[in-house]
Design an enzyme around this catalytic site. Structure first.
Site, PDB file in Angstrom:
ATOM      1  N   LYS A 122       1.019   3.519  -3.188  1.00 36.80           N
ATOM      2  CA  LYS A 122       0.537   5.234  -3.137  1.00 36.80           C
ATOM      3  C   LYS A 122       1.931   6.277  -2.945  1.00 36.80           C
ATOM      4  O   LYS A 122       1.311   7.177  -3.606  1.00 36.80           O
ATOM      5  CB  LYS A 122      -0.175   5.557  -1.639  1.00 36.80           C
ATOM      6  CG  LYS A 122      -1.301   4.767  -1.503  1.00 36.80           C
ATOM      7  CD  LYS A 122      -2.413   5.003  -2.003  1.00 36.80           C
ATOM      8  CE  LYS A 122      -3.133   6.569  -1.627  1.00 36.80           C
ATOM      9  NZ  LYS A 122      -4.725   6.405  -2.865  1.00 36.80           N
ATOM     10  N   TYR A 131       1.131  -1.138  -0.294  1.00 36.97           N
ATOM     11  CA  TYR A 131      -0.150  -0.172   0.633  1.00 36.97           C
ATOM     12  C   TYR A 131       0.505   0.582   0.317  1.00 36.97           C
ATOM     13  O   TYR A 131       0.860   2.552  -1.008  1.00 36.97           O
ATOM     14  CB  TYR A 131      -0.653  -0.421   0.992  1.00 36.97           C
ATOM     15  CG  TYR A 131      -2.048   1.463   0.785  1.00 36.97           C
ATOM     16  CD1 TYR A 131      -2.871   1.114   0.281  1.00 36.97           C
ATOM     17  CD2 TYR A 131      -2.156   2.380   2.563  1.00 36.97           C
ATOM     18  CE1 TYR A 131      -3.701   2.485   0.449  1.00 36.97           C
ATOM     19  CE2 TYR A 131      -2.757   3.054   2.590  1.00 36.97           C
ATOM     20  CZ  TYR A 131      -4.117   3.777   1.636  1.00 36.97           C
ATOM     21  OH  TYR A 131      -4.400   4.707   1.686  1.00 36.97           O
TER      22      TYR A 131
END
Ligand code: UDP
Length: 330
Positions: A153, A149
């Protein structure tokens, strides 16, 4: 003003949708309902200027059609929550990277300004006293799914910045630090709704690790207006801004406060990370924002206290339990 909110049926997206409608915008919420819920939009659907589109942000043709004719896009759709990241790393990578590229490309084709919702996770294991936007990223091994993640991102931010740099696309990035509030589910790991749900049901509160890791929780109604103000502020273009709470609390203290405030019979149980998230899980020990930039540019000053946040989440959880909505995932 026509605004698009990707992830509009999600926890933060639905609050943002309501605020934009109150401001007089026409709002199109795009959501694949993988983690978002239609009932989050119960208020919005009564509004004459609201449109819901069910679809995946990786569907480039659909995203192109939705973005065509819009004035701005708030891009919140993402595979988020430690549970999803650890168990389904491909969703985390594909939705967050390919989906964001598809949204950026549509914005470029139709010259539409974009606000990208990013995350404090991108700072990784940096435990600085106050993380400023240019703080170093300290991530663990890419072979640990926990980091997919943060990695994805980070790429989203780099993509957004590159679209600004090379195509002059007006892009603003916000990094959200543990945003909490009504409609957030504990199903994907988020600690406050999870512990509050456990306290309300009289179950043990599961505190992972030694519970001495800290976070700065912020209330969704403090965060969402700041997102809109930043999007509307021309000097935010091409930059990233922290948006987080100002009070640092350990997870153990949080659990004790929840038990006390809700007058719950529950006890607190320390659960080894390995049992919660499998072998090799690495947590962030500390995550404290430096909000100076967003305060200086748009006057961001979160006012909601931790007690108020806990009470609001408890009220929301309790009403969901009463109506049996999402009872299994409280
Ligand atoms: N956590 C916990 N019990 C839970 C869920 C989470 O102790 O039932 C911990 C988690 O390990 C982390 C903190 O609470 O240290 C915040 O977790 P969350 O998933 O809400 O957010 P993030 O890890 O992204 O900050």
């Amino acid at each position: 003003m026509r605004s698009i909110v990707t992830g509009g049926a999600g926890f933060i997206g639905s609050h943002l949708t309501e605020l934009l409608l109150e401001q007089g915008d026409e709002v199109v919420a795009l959501d694949d309902l993988s983690t978002g819920r239609l009932e989050n939009l119960n208020r919005a659907v009564r509004h004459p200027h609201f449109i819901f589109v069910e679809g995946d942000i990786r569907d480039t043709a659909l995203v192109d059609r939705v973005v065509d004719g819009a004035d701005r896009v708030f891009h919140l759709a993402a595979a988020v929550g430690v549970r999803i990241i650890v168990d389904h790393p491909l969703e985390s990578l594909r939705t967050n990277i390919h989906g964001t590229e598809s949204v950026l490309e549509a914005c470029r084709r139709h010259s539409v300004a974009l606000l990208l919702a990013s995350t404090s996770e991108i700072y990784g294991k940096n435990t600085a006293d106050a993380l400023s936007e240019d703080a170093d990223r300290i991530l663990g091994s890419p072979l640990k799914s926990r980091w997919t993640y943060a990695a994805a991102k980070g790429i989203d931010e780099a993509f957004a910045h590159a679209y600004w740099q090379q195509f002059d696309l007006p892009v603003t990035i916000v990094r959200l630090f543990n945003t909490v509030g009504p409609r957030q589910t504990g199903r994907y790991g988020m600690v406050v709704p999870n512990l509050v749900g456990q306290a309300l049901r009289g179950e043990p509160l599961t505190v992972y690790g030694d519970g001495r890791q800290t976070r700065c929780f912020s209330y969704v109604h403090d965060i969402v207006p700041a997102m809109v103000r930043l999007q509307e502020e021309p000097r935010s273009v091409g930059r990233a801004f922290n948006l987080g709470g100002s009070f640092e609390v350990s997870i153990l203290d949080l659990a004790e406060r929840i038990v006390q405030l809700l007058d719950s019979p529950s006890r607190i149980e320390l659960v080894p990370y390995e049992r919660a998230y499998g072998p090799g899980y690495e947590d962030m020990r500390r995550r404290v924002p430096d909000n100076t930039l967003s305060r200086e540019l748009v006057g961001f000053a979160p006012t909601t206290t931790l007690d108020e946040i806990i009470r609001a989440v408890a009220q929301d959880r309790a009403s969901r339990m009463a109506t049996q909505i999402g009872a299994s995932g409280l």
